[in-house]
Design a protein around this motif. Structure first.
Motif, PDB file in Angstrom:
ATOM      1  N   VAL A 150       0.831  -1.213   0.000  1.00  0.00           N
ATOM      2  CA  VAL A 150       0.000   0.000   0.000  1.00  0.00           C
ATOM      3  C   VAL A 150       0.860   1.255   0.000  1.00  0.00           C
ATOM      4  N   SER A 151       2.163   1.096   0.222  1.00  0.00           N
ATOM      5  CA  SER A 151       3.091   2.220   0.184  1.00  0.00           C
ATOM      6  C   SER A 151       4.497   1.665   0.058  1.00  0.00           C
ATOM      7  N   ARG A 152       5.486   2.558   0.064  1.00  0.00           N
ATOM      8  CA  ARG A 152       6.876   2.112   0.021  1.00  0.00           C
ATOM      9  C   ARG A 152       7.307   1.484   1.333  1.00  0.00           C
ATOM     10  N   HIS A 153       6.471   1.579   2.355  1.00  0.00           N
ATOM     11  CA  HIS A 153       6.877   1.158   3.695  1.00  0.00           C
ATOM     12  C   HIS A 153       6.009   0.066   4.293  1.00  0.00           C
ATOM     13  N   ALA A 154       4.977  -0.402   3.603  1.00  0.00           N
ATOM     14  CA  ALA A 154       4.080  -1.356   4.262  1.00  0.00           C
ATOM     15  C   ALA A 154       3.256  -2.156   3.265  1.00  0.00           C
ATOM     16  N   TYR A 155       2.792  -3.337   3.766  1.00  0.00           N
ATOM     17  CA  TYR A 155       1.783  -4.161   3.111  1.00  0.00           C
ATOM     18  C   TYR A 155       0.557  -4.154   4.021  1.00  0.00           C
ATOM     19  N   GLU A 156      -0.634  -4.394   3.430  1.00  0.00           N
ATOM     20  CA  GLU A 156      -1.830  -4.308   4.270  1.00  0.00           C
ATOM     21  C   GLU A 156      -2.962  -5.138   3.682  1.00  0.00           C
ATOM     22  N   ASN A 157      -3.801  -5.673   4.593  1.00  0.00           N
ATOM     23  CA  ASN A 157      -5.084  -6.254   4.219  1.00  0.00           C
ATOM     24  C   ASN A 157      -6.080  -5.949   5.330  1.00  0.00           C
ATOM     25  N   GLN A 158      -7.187  -6.674   5.395  1.00  0.00           N
ATOM     26  CA  GLN A 158      -8.224  -6.381   6.376  1.00  0.00           C
ATOM     27  C   GLN A 158      -7.793  -6.681   7.805  1.00  0.00           C
ATOM     28  N   GLN A 159      -6.753  -7.517   7.956  1.00  0.00           N
ATOM     29  CA  GLN A 159      -6.362  -7.954   9.303  1.00  0.00           C
ATOM     30  C   GLN A 159      -4.982  -7.453   9.731  1.00  0.00           C
ATOM     31  N   TYR A 160      -4.050  -7.348   8.759  1.00  0.00           N
ATOM     32  CA  TYR A 160      -2.660  -7.048   9.116  1.00  0.00           C
ATOM     33  C   TYR A 160      -2.128  -5.816   8.386  1.00  0.00           C
ATOM     34  N   VAL A 161      -1.214  -5.111   9.044  1.00  0.00           N
ATOM     35  CA  VAL A 161      -0.357  -4.098   8.419  1.00  0.00           C
ATOM     36  C   VAL A 161       1.078  -4.561   8.673  1.00  0.00           C
ATOM     37  N   ILE A 162       1.799  -4.822   7.604  1.00  0.00           N
ATOM     38  CA  ILE A 162       3.136  -5.414   7.727  1.00  0.00           C
ATOM     39  C   ILE A 162       4.175  -4.392   7.296  1.00  0.00           C
ATOM     40  N   THR A 163       5.117  -4.108   8.182  1.00  0.00           N
ATOM     41  CA  THR A 163       6.218  -3.190   7.869  1.00  0.00           C
ATOM     42  C   THR A 163       7.521  -3.845   8.297  1.00  0.00           C
ATOM     43  N   TRP A 164       8.611  -3.109   8.197  1.00  0.00           N
ATOM     44  CA  TRP A 164       9.908  -3.738   8.436  1.00  0.00           C
ATOM     45  C   TRP A 164      10.928  -2.726   8.932  1.00  0.00           C
ATOM     46  N   ALA A 165      11.896  -3.236   9.645  1.00  0.00           N
ATOM     47  CA  ALA A 165      13.093  -2.466   9.976  1.00  0.00           C
ATOM     48  C   ALA A 165      14.103  -2.688   8.854  1.00  0.00           C
ATOM     49  N   LEU A 166      15.228  -2.061   8.960  1.00  0.00           N
ATOM     50  CA  LEU A 166      16.333  -2.317   8.020  1.00  0.00           C
ATOM     51  C   LEU A 166      17.537  -2.737   8.852  1.00  0.00           C
ATOM     52  N   GLY A 167      17.367  -3.845   9.602  1.00  0.00           N
ATOM     53  CA  GLY A 167      18.349  -4.163  10.624  1.00  0.00           C
ATOM     54  C   GLY A 167      18.094  -3.221  11.787  1.00  0.00           C
ATOM     55  N   HIS A 168      19.127  -2.584  12.285  1.00  0.00           N
ATOM     56  CA  HIS A 168      18.993  -1.645  13.404  1.00  0.00           C
ATOM     57  C   HIS A 168      18.581  -0.269  12.886  1.00  0.00           C
ATOM     58  N   LEU A 169      17.428   0.223  13.338  1.00  0.00           N
ATOM     59  CA  LEU A 169      17.031   1.615  13.063  1.00  0.00           C
ATOM     60  C   LEU A 169      17.419   2.527  14.223  1.00  0.00           C
ATOM     61  N   MET A 170      17.703   1.908  15.364  1.00  0.00           N
ATOM     62  CA  MET A 170      18.077   2.648  16.569  1.00  0.00           C
ATOM     63  C   MET A 170      19.467   2.205  17.026  1.00  0.00           C
ATOM     64  N   THR A 171      20.121   3.092  17.767  1.00  0.00           N
ATOM     65  CA  THR A 171      21.426   2.763  18.323  1.00  0.00           C
ATOM     66  C   THR A 171      21.574   3.466  19.668  1.00  0.00           C
ATOM     67  N   LEU A 172      22.536   3.039  20.451  1.00  0.00           N
ATOM     68  CA  LEU A 172      22.803   3.736  21.701  1.00  0.00           C
ATOM     69  C   LEU A 172      23.400   5.108  21.410  1.00  0.00           C
ATOM     70  N   LYS A 173      23.038   6.070  22.228  1.00  0.00           N
ATOM     71  CA  LYS A 173      23.551   7.426  22.043  1.00  0.00           C
ATOM     72  C   LYS A 173      25.071   7.453  22.206  1.00  0.00           C
ATOM     73  N   MET A 174      25.691   8.381  21.503  1.00  0.00           N
ATOM     74  CA  MET A 174      27.126   8.585  21.622  1.00  0.00           C
ATOM     75  C   MET A 174      27.414   9.486  22.835  1.00  0.00           C
ATOM     76  N   PRO A 175      28.671   9.503  23.317  1.00  0.00           N
ATOM     77  CA  PRO A 175      28.981  10.280  24.524  1.00  0.00           C
ATOM     78  C   PRO A 175      28.515  11.732  24.455  1.00  0.00           C
ATOM     79  N   GLU A 176      28.743  12.393  23.303  1.00  0.00           N
ATOM     80  CA  GLU A 176      28.391  13.813  23.196  1.00  0.00           C
ATOM     81  C   GLU A 176      26.881  14.051  23.268  1.00  0.00           C
ATOM     82  N   ASP A 177      26.084  12.974  23.063  1.00  0.00           N
ATOM     83  CA  ASP A 177      24.634  13.111  23.184  1.00  0.00           C
ATOM     84  C   ASP A 177      24.205  13.220  24.649  1.00  0.00           C
ATOM     85  N   TYR A 178      25.051  12.736  25.550  1.00  0.00           N
ATOM     86  CA  TYR A 178      24.744  12.821  26.981  1.00  0.00           C
ATOM     87  C   TYR A 178      25.236  14.149  27.573  1.00  0.00           C
TER      88      TYR A 178
END
Length: 687
Positions: A25-53
Motif C-alpha cells: 500500500v506504500s513504500r513502507h508497508a503491506y496491508e489487508n483487512q487484518q494485518y499491516v506489515i512493515t519492516w526495519a532495516l536491521g537496526h534503526l536505533m542505536t545507543l547514544k554517543m557520549p556527546e549526546d549525553y
C-alpha cells in the motif's frame, strides 16, 4: 482492529505478506483487512554517543574518562530515519490494536524490535512470532501460536546488557588508547581477545624449533607396522636396530579384536557449518552466513541459520518424512529412503533439553529450486542435506584388529580395519579384506626407515579460529563472522592464503591494551553471564554494574601504562603543506595518505585510482591523481591529463539526469494562472 507486524528486513516482510495475503500500500508497508506489515532495516536505533549525553564528552581527553552514563539511552540512526518515521506513523493509527514482533528469533532480533517500539511509544498489546523457518506452513503455524512478548523479557534484557557492555568497554578503552598514544587504536570486549588467539598461535609457531627423527617400519601383507618406542630415534639408532633385525621373522604375540560403531553426525549448527565450509571450500565465515541467509529468507529451504544447537526438538519427529519427501526430486539417496519408508535411525538427535532458542540446521518442507541456486548456494545446501540424510542411515560399523609383532626385544604394532556395515558413510569407505593372523603366527616383511620432522603448530584459519571462539565463548554464532571481518577491515588482522595473521598494528595493540582484554577468560565469563540473564538466572543491572567497575579499572590501567608506542602506519613521505609525516589509512576505495598533523587536512591516495573516465584519445580508462592544483585525470597510455573540474563541466548528463531535467522543464512550461483568474479567485474568497 488490525495487527501491526514488524519484520526485520523488507524481504522477510514481503514473504510474510504473501503468506498472510497482504498487498503493498506504500513504500513502507503491506496491508489487508487484518494485518499491516512493515519492516526495519536491521537496526534503526542505536545507543547514544557520549556527546549526546554531555557536551564536554565530545572532547577526547583523559579528563572525561571513564564515560559512565547513569542510564543508557537510544537514538535513531540518521540514514534510516525515513523508515523509522513510517513505522512511527503506523503505530499511531487508530485502527492498530496490537503489534507482532516478527524480527529474527534471537537476541539481536529482540533488541531491534523493542528499541523501535519503545521509540514509537507503542503502549498497546505486543505478541511475539517465534519460528525457526520461513516456510509458508511455519509462518501460518507461528501466527496461530503467537506468544506473549513478556516471555522474552529476559532475552531483551540480555541483548540490552550486551549492547551496554560493548559501549562501556569499547568506547572507553578505545578513547583511552587513542588519547594516550595519539593514534586510532580500537579495542573491543570480544574482538581484542579474538585477535589475541591469533597472536598466541603465532607465538607458538615462532618459538617452535623443528627436530629430525626416524621411524622404523615393517611392511607386511596386512599393512605397515611401526616400531613401538617411547622416544624419538636418531639415524644411528634406527640403522642399528634395522641391522640387528635383518633376515629375522616376527611372531604374532598379541591380537586384540574390537568392533567399533560410529553414529552419523548430528545436524550442523552455524559455527560447525562455517568451519567445514572454510575447510572444504575456503569460504569465509561471513560468506557462509550470507549464503545461508539467502537459503533461509529467499528460498526458504533451510531452518533458522543463527543457531547454536545441533539437536532437534521432539515435535519435529512428525515433520521428518515431509522434509525427506521435499528432497525426493533433488537427491537419489532421498528417493531410496522414501522407497524403503525409512525412518530416522539416529534417535539421539531428538532432545528437547539440548535445543536452545532454535534447533539444528536442517532442510525445510519446501522443494528446493535447484535451478535458481548459485554454485556456492548449492554447496552449502548440499552440506546441510548430507547431514540430514545421514540421520536416516544406520551406524557405521567396522572390526579393528590390533597386532603386536615381536622379534627378540623389539615389538611392532599394526592395526587393520574391516568394514562390517558402511551405514551413513556409504560409498565414502571401501572395505579392504586384510589377512587375519592368530597368536603365534609367523610374519615376514620388509624393514625400512622413514625420515620425519616434527611439525610446527599450524596457523589459525577461519575454521580453527571459529572453533576456538566457540570453545572460549567469544561472541555468538550470529556475531563471530562479523567480528572476524571487523578485525580485518580495521587493519589489525589479515588473511594470508587460507590462514589468518596479525598485522604490525594488531601486534602493537595487544601490547598496549589491558592484559585482561587480550585473553578470552574475562570475555568468556561475560558471555556466560549474558546467557544467564537470557535464562532469568542473573539480573541485568547487576551485570552492568560489574562492567562499569571493570571499565574504570581498564581506563586506569591505560592511563598508568608505561608501554612504548610505535606508529606502524606512519610512512617516510612528507606532507607538502606542513612537512609532517603522512600516515596510511585504509578505506574501501583504497589506501589514503593522511597528514599526521591534527591541524592539517592534507590527504591523497597512496596508489593511483583507476576510474571509469575514458581518455579522449585512446579511450582507455584513466587514473586519478592529486597535484598542486587539485585532482586530475591521467592516461597511463598516452600521458594525456585533464583537470577533474574541467571534465565535470564538460560531461554530458546521463539518462537519469536528462529525465529529471526534462521533467523540471515541463513543469516550468505548464501554463500558470493569469492575473485575471487570480483576481477572480481572490474576489470569490472575500464573499
Amino acid at each position: 482492529m488490525k495487527t501491526l507486524v514488524l519484520a526485520e528486513k523488507p524481504s522477510v516482510a514481503k514473504s510474510l505478506a504473501q503468506v498472510l495475503g497482504a498487498s503493498p500500500v506504500s513504500r513502507h508497508a503491506y496491508e489487508n483487512q487484518q494485518y499491516v506489515i512493515t519492516w526495519a532495516l536491521g537496526h534503526l536505533m542505536t545507543l547514544k554517543m557520549p556527546e549526546d549525553y554531555r557536551h564536554e564528552w565530545q572532547e577526547w581527553t583523559f579528563d572525561t574518562l571513564p564515560l559512565l552514563p547513569k542510564k543508557m539511552e537510544t537514538k535513531p540512526l540518521p540514514k534510516t530515519r525515513g523508515q523509522l518515521k513510517a513505522i512511527q506513523q503506523l503505530t499511531r493509527r487508530s485502527d492498530i490494536g496490537t503489534a507482532v514482533i516478527a524480527t529474527d528469533a534471537g537476541r539481536e532480533g529482540e533488541l531491534v524490535a523493542r528499541w523501535i517500539l519503545a521509540y514509537c511509544q507503542f503502549k498497546r498489546p505486543v505478541k511475539r512470532l517465534w519460528i525457526s523457518s520461513q516456510t509458508n506452513k511455519a509462518v501460518r503455524d507461528g501466527f496461530k501460536q503467537l506468544r506473549p512478548v513478556q516471555e522474552f523479557d529476559d532475552l531483551y534484557a540480555a541483548a540490552t546488557a550486551r549492547a551496554t557492555a560493548d559501549w562501556l568497554v569499547g568506547l572507553n578503552v578505545t578513547r583511552a588508547l587513542t588519547v594516550k598514544y595519539q593514534d586510532n587504536l580500537a579495542a573491543g570486549r570480544v574482538q581484542t581477545p579474538t585477535l589475541g588467539l591469533i597472536a598466541q598461535q603465532e607465538a607458538k609457531i615462532n618459538q617452535f624449533k623443528p627436530q629430525t627423527y626416524y621411524e622404523l617400519q615393517l611392511n607386511t601383507k596386512a599393512g605397515t607396522a611401526k616400531l613401538a618406542t617411547q622416544k624419538q630415534l636418531n639415524l644411528d639408532q634406527v640403522t642399528k636396530i634395522q641391522a640387528g633385525l635383518k633376515g629375522r621373522s616376527f611372531q604374532v604375540t598379541r591380537c586384540d579384536t574390537k568392533k567399533r560403531r560410529q553414529k552419523a553426525p548430528l545436524p550442523y549448527d552455524l559455527t560447525e557449518l562455517q568451519k567445514d565450509a572454510n575447510l572444504r571450500y575456503q569460504f569465509s565465515a561471513k560468506k557462509t552466513l550470507n549464503l545461508l541467509q539467502t537459503l533461509y529468507e529467499q528460498y526458504k529451504v533451510v531452518s533458522y541459520p543463527r543457531t547454536d544447537s545441533k539437536y532437534l526438538s521432539t515435535d519435529l519427529k512428525a515433520t521428518m518424512s515431509e522434509r525427506l519427501a521435499a528432497l525426493g526430486g533433488y537427491s537419489v539417496t532421498a528417493r531410496q529412503l522414501l522407497a524403503h519408508q525409512q525412518t530416522v535411525q539416529q534417535k539421539q538427535v531428538f532432545n528437547d533439553q539440548k535445543v536452545t532458542d532454535h534447533y539444528g540446521l536442517i532442510p525445510t518442507e519446501e522443494m528446493p529450486p535447484v535451478a535458481r541456486f548459485s554454485n556456492d548456494e548449492q554447496k552449502i545446501y548440499q552440506m546441510i542435506v548430507d547431514r540430514f540424510l545421514g540421520l536416516f542411515a544406520a551406524d557405521y560399523q567396522e572390526e579393528q584388529r590390533r597386532y603386536q609383532l615381536t622379534a627378540g626385544q623389539y615389538q611392532f604394532h599394526l592395526t587393520t580395519a574391516q568394514v562390517l556395515v558402511a551405514g551413513f558413510k556409504g560409498d565414502q569407505v571401501q572395505s579392504v579384506v586384510a589377512p587375519q593372523w592368530q597368536v603365534n603366527t609367523t610374519v615376514t616383511g620388509q624393514l625400512n626407515y622413514k625420515k620425519c620432522l616434527t611439525k610446527a603448530p599450524a596457523p589459525l584459519s577461519e575454521a580453527t579460529l571459529l572453533v576456538q571462539m566457540d570453545k572460549f565463548g567469544l561472541g555468538t554464532p550470529a556475531t563471530r563472522a562479523e567480528i572476524i571481518e571487523k578485525l580485518i577491515n580495521s587493519g589489525l588482522m589479515l588473511r594470508q592464503g587460507q590462514h589468518l595473521a596479525t598485522t604490525p598494528k594488531g601486534q602493537q595493540l595487544l601490547k598496549l591494551v589491558n592484559p585482561s582484554l587480550t585473553t578470552p577468560a574475562l570475555t568468556a565469563k561475560w558471555e556466560q553471564q549474558l546467557e544467564a540473564i537470557a535464562h532469568g538466572q542473573l539480573a541485568a543491572p547487576q551485570f552492568i554494574q560489574q562492567i562499569k567497575q571493570e571499565t574504570q579499572g581498564l581506563v586506569r590501567e591505560i592511563k598508568q601504562s608505561q608501554a612504548d608506542y610505535h606508529d606502524f602506519n606512519l610512512t617516510g613521505k612528507r606532507c607538502p603543506d606542513c612537512n609532517e609525516p603522512l600516515r596510511e589509512k585504509a578505506t574501501r576505495q583504497g589506501v589514503l595518505l593522511v597528514c599526521s598533523n591534527p591541524n592539517c587536512h592534507y590527504k591523497r591516495w597512496r596508489d593511483p585510482k583507476v576510474t571509469n573516465h575514458r581518455c579522449p584519445q585512446c579511450h582507455k580508462k584513466m587514473i586519478i591523481l592529486t597535484g598542486t592544483k587539485g585532482d586530475y585525470f591521467k592516461c597511463t597510455h598516452c600521458n594525456l591529463t585533464q583537470p577533474v573540474e574541467q571534465v565535470k563541466q564538460q560531461r554530458k548528463p546521463n539518462r537519469h539526469e536528462t529525465q529529471k531535467l526534462l521533467k523540471k522543464i515541463n513543469q516550468d512550461e505548464e501554463p500558470q494562472e493569469s492575473a485575471l483568474a487570480q483576481a477572480l479567485k481572490a474576489a470569490m474568497q472575500q464573499k
